[in-house]
Design an enzyme around this catalytic site. Structure first.
Site, PDB file in Angstrom:
ATOM      1  N   CYS A 113     -47.863  67.792 -22.279  1.00  0.00           N
ATOM      2  CA  CYS A 113     -48.225  68.189 -20.937  1.00  0.00           C
ATOM      3  C   CYS A 113     -48.161  67.384 -19.736  1.00  0.00           C
ATOM      4  O   CYS A 113     -47.246  67.244 -19.097  1.00  0.00           O
ATOM      5  CB  CYS A 113     -49.813  68.828 -20.947  1.00  0.00           C
ATOM      6  SG  CYS A 113     -50.529  69.917 -20.076  1.00  0.00           S
ATOM      7  N   HIS A 114     -49.211  66.956 -19.002  1.00  0.00           N
ATOM      8  CA  HIS A 114     -49.342  66.214 -17.792  1.00  0.00           C
ATOM      9  C   HIS A 114     -49.146  64.796 -18.214  1.00  0.00           C
ATOM     10  O   HIS A 114     -49.287  63.853 -17.210  1.00  0.00           O
ATOM     11  CB  HIS A 114     -50.448  66.379 -17.064  1.00  0.00           C
ATOM     12  CG  HIS A 114     -50.570  67.729 -16.325  1.00  0.00           C
ATOM     13  ND1 HIS A 114     -50.945  68.850 -17.044  1.00  0.00           N
ATOM     14  CD2 HIS A 114     -50.214  67.928 -14.920  1.00  0.00           C
ATOM     15  CE1 HIS A 114     -50.751  69.893 -16.040  1.00  0.00           C
ATOM     16  NE2 HIS A 114     -50.276  69.528 -14.962  1.00  0.00           N
ATOM     17  N   ALA A 115     -49.354  64.493 -19.410  1.00  0.00           N
ATOM     18  CA  ALA A 115     -49.292  62.845 -19.548  1.00  0.00           C
ATOM     19  C   ALA A 115     -48.095  62.011 -19.135  1.00  0.00           C
ATOM     20  O   ALA A 115     -48.268  60.847 -18.920  1.00  0.00           O
ATOM     21  CB  ALA A 115     -49.120  62.776 -21.245  1.00  0.00           C
ATOM     22  N   PRO A 116     -46.882  62.513 -18.723  1.00  0.00           N
ATOM     23  CA  PRO A 116     -45.789  61.716 -18.588  1.00  0.00           C
ATOM     24  C   PRO A 116     -46.144  61.238 -17.092  1.00  0.00           C
ATOM     25  O   PRO A 116     -45.460  60.336 -16.841  1.00  0.00           O
ATOM     26  CB  PRO A 116     -44.669  62.877 -18.489  1.00  0.00           C
ATOM     27  CG  PRO A 116     -44.797  63.929 -19.685  1.00  0.00           C
ATOM     28  CD  PRO A 116     -46.221  63.910 -19.598  1.00  0.00           C
TER      29      PRO A 116
END
Length: 188
Positions: A113-116
């Protein structure tokens, strides 16, 4: 894949608030079901507050504070998403350094998800093929990654997925990559 991760320790790095609960609990369960030992690593001791999108969900006890952790102590890393979680983590130098260590050592890493966003700050996405929540496409491309819209992407032990709907594929690939161990092509 029962017992494919016996004896393997997996760090789950999260902020004190803002982690998408299902993106923590489903990979955590997959690691446990495969015989691995997940540990919750955060920037503060105590417990973290998870969320179901924007609503508060459960709290989870922190096993270790990131400033006292080292990638040497773990076999792999998982970064759950949620908008606030990686946005906060990327502002904490100890968290960014901890994440970078896994890439430097060629250890498997999973991010969903937004972890990058945290990975961009750690400068480990350049030259990698990966996916994420669609709103990160420009950020990842600007940081040198090749972004694709696929359920799960594996690049030399580095596993990424887009969203909670992708969790079954993400969890299976994370367990598979951890069971394979270090990847020479993983180093940043």
């Amino acid at each position: 894949m029962p017992d494919t991760l016996t004896g393997r320790r997996v760090a789950f790095v999260v902020a004190p608030e803002g982690t998408e609960q299902v993106e923590l609990t489903e990979p955590w369960k997959a690691v446990q079901d495969a015989g691995g030992h997940p540990e919750l690593v955060s920037t503060e001791a105590g417990s973290i507050q998870a969320f179901n999108h924007l609503d508060k969900a459960d709290t989870f006890p922190v096993d270790r504070v990131v400033r006292e952790a080292s990638a040497d102590d773990y076999d792999a890393l998982v970064l759950p998403g949620g908008v606030a979680n990686p946005d906060y983590l990327r502002t904490v130098p100890e968290a960014v350094s901890f994440v970078s260590q896994f890439f430097a050592q060629g250890k498997p890493v999973g991010a969903i998800c937004h972890a990058p966003w945290t990975l961009i700050e750690a400068d480990v996405v350049r030259g990698r093929r990966m996916t994420s929540w669609p709103s990160l496409k420009t950020d990842l491309t600007n940081a040198g990654a090749t972004w694709v819209d696929e359920e799960v992407v594996v690049d030399n032990g580095f596993v990424t997925s887009r969203k909670p709907d992708d969790l079954p594929a993400f969890c299976a690939k994370v367990v598979e990559e951890i069971s394979e161990g270090k990847h020479a092509g993983q180093t940043a």
